[in-house]
Scaffold this active site. Structure first.
Site, PDB file in Angstrom:
ATOM      1  N   LYS A  45      -2.886 -13.587  10.309  1.00  0.00           N
ATOM      2  CA  LYS A  45      -2.706 -12.398   9.507  1.00  0.00           C
ATOM      3  C   LYS A  45      -3.101 -10.818  10.224  1.00  0.00           C
ATOM      4  O   LYS A  45      -3.080  -9.844   9.541  1.00  0.00           O
ATOM      5  CB  LYS A  45      -3.276 -12.596   8.177  1.00  0.00           C
ATOM      6  CG  LYS A  45      -2.643 -13.680   7.343  1.00  0.00           C
ATOM      7  CD  LYS A  45      -2.917 -13.306   5.886  1.00  0.00           C
ATOM      8  CE  LYS A  45      -4.384 -14.219   5.335  1.00  0.00           C
ATOM      9  NZ  LYS A  45      -4.482 -14.134   3.854  1.00  0.00           N
ATOM     10  N   LYS A  47      -6.273 -10.163  10.492  1.00  0.00           N
ATOM     11  CA  LYS A  47      -6.883  -9.508   9.476  1.00  0.00           C
ATOM     12  C   LYS A  47      -8.405  -9.892  10.005  1.00  0.00           C
ATOM     13  O   LYS A  47      -8.794 -10.863  10.169  1.00  0.00           O
ATOM     14  CB  LYS A  47      -6.910  -9.901   8.075  1.00  0.00           C
ATOM     15  CG  LYS A  47      -5.866  -9.424   7.169  1.00  0.00           C
ATOM     16  CD  LYS A  47      -6.037  -9.898   5.769  1.00  0.00           C
ATOM     17  CE  LYS A  47      -5.033  -9.095   4.779  1.00  0.00           C
ATOM     18  NZ  LYS A  47      -5.470  -9.642   3.459  1.00  0.00           N
TER      19      LYS A  47
HETATM   20  N1  C2G Z   1      -3.662  -8.100  -5.111  1.00  0.00           N
HETATM   21  C1  C2G Z   1      -3.407  -7.482  -6.189  1.00  0.00           C
HETATM   22  N2  C2G Z   1      -3.660  -5.944  -6.365  1.00  0.00           N
HETATM   23  C2  C2G Z   1      -4.294  -5.496  -5.372  1.00  0.00           C
HETATM   24  C3  C2G Z   1      -4.570  -6.080  -4.036  1.00  0.00           C
HETATM   25  C4  C2G Z   1      -4.349  -7.549  -3.971  1.00  0.00           C
HETATM   26  O1  C2G Z   1      -2.682  -8.237  -7.047  1.00  0.00           O
HETATM   27  N3  C2G Z   1      -4.484  -4.402  -5.534  1.00  0.00           N
HETATM   28  C5  C2G Z   1      -3.270  -9.794  -4.989  1.00  0.00           C
HETATM   29  C6  C2G Z   1      -2.379  -9.898  -3.794  1.00  0.00           C
HETATM   30  O2  C2G Z   1      -1.166  -9.609  -4.287  1.00  0.00           O
HETATM   31  C7  C2G Z   1      -2.807 -11.392  -3.579  1.00  0.00           C
HETATM   32  C8  C2G Z   1      -4.216 -11.573  -4.026  1.00  0.00           C
HETATM   33  O3  C2G Z   1      -4.653 -10.371  -4.624  1.00  0.00           O
HETATM   34  O4  C2G Z   1      -2.199 -12.227  -4.480  1.00  0.00           O
HETATM   35  C9  C2G Z   1      -5.156 -11.840  -2.714  1.00  0.00           C
HETATM   36  O5  C2G Z   1      -4.908 -10.331  -1.948  1.00  0.00           O
HETATM   37  P1  C2G Z   1      -5.371 -10.461  -0.450  1.00  0.00           P
HETATM   38  O6  C2G Z   1      -6.870 -11.103  -0.354  1.00  0.00           O
HETATM   39  O7  C2G Z   1      -4.761  -9.268   0.560  1.00  0.00           O
HETATM   40  O8  C2G Z   1      -4.583 -11.780   0.187  1.00  0.00           O
HETATM   41  P2  C2G Z   1      -3.217 -11.740   1.041  1.00  0.00           P
HETATM   42  O9  C2G Z   1      -3.547 -11.349   2.437  1.00  0.00           O
HETATM   43  O10 C2G Z   1      -2.182 -11.312   0.496  1.00  0.00           O
HETATM   44  O11 C2G Z   1      -3.069 -13.298   1.578  1.00  0.00           O
HETATM   45  O12 C2G Z   1      -0.790 -17.433   1.829  1.00  0.00           O
HETATM   46  C10 C2G Z   1      -0.790 -16.191   1.163  1.00  0.00           C
HETATM   47  C11 C2G Z   1      -1.981 -15.380   1.729  1.00  0.00           C
HETATM   48  O13 C2G Z   1      -3.065 -16.089   1.977  1.00  0.00           O
HETATM   49  C12 C2G Z   1      -2.182 -14.053   0.891  1.00  0.00           C
END
Ligand code: C2G
Length: 130
Positions: A45, A47
């Protein structure tokens, strides 16, 4: 016992994360959070997390909505996870809308509206610009 699963990095936990965890748990009785490992985050990712996997896991395990935290090590483990943990509902924020529809043959797939105007990236940018 309705079992729900969701995936994420959950770095620098904020209210957008809490909103998705609260709504995910409200869809069942037991919530499994599959937490991206440091290696998966970096290799798949691009990240770079502020907190390590263990630190992010510790934070998530303290949240009342979360029942179990397990590692996410690759993109391919979701079907196995859903089967192994006897999941009824898979939940993600709608920035992932449609991306995981292949799971519909194994469980219910729900995409929930993201919380607007908050992200770990935004927090980092805001802090750097101060
Ligand atoms: N999220 C949200 N609102 C935000 C930020 C994040 O609803 N303002 C949700 C994202 O949509 C996700 C969850 O929080 O469902 C976790 O977000 P992240 O930690 O950014 O995870 P991500 O990088 O999207 O990883 O296999 C799937 C991946 O691991 C998802």
């Amino acid at each position: 016992m309705k079992r729900v699963i969701t995936y994420g990095t959950f770095d620098m936990l904020h209210y957008g994360h809490i909103n998705i965890l609260r709504r995910a748990k409200a869809l069942g009785d037991y919530l499994v959070v599959v937490l991206s490992t440091d290696e998966f985050n970096w290799n798949s990712k691009q990240k770079k997390c502020y907190f390590t996997y263990e630190q992010r896991k510790q934070v998530l395990e303290a949240i009342r909505y979360v029942d179990l935290v397990i590692p996410e090590e690759n993109w391919e483990q979701k079907v196995t996870d859903v089967q192994k943990y006897e999941i009824d509902t898979f939940v993600m924020g709608d920035d992932w809308e449609g991306k995981f529809d292949f799971l519909k043959e194994y469980c219910e797939v729900v995409y929930l509206p993201r919380t607007p105007d908050i992200s770990t990236t935004q927090i980092k940018q805001d802090l750097n610009s101060k």
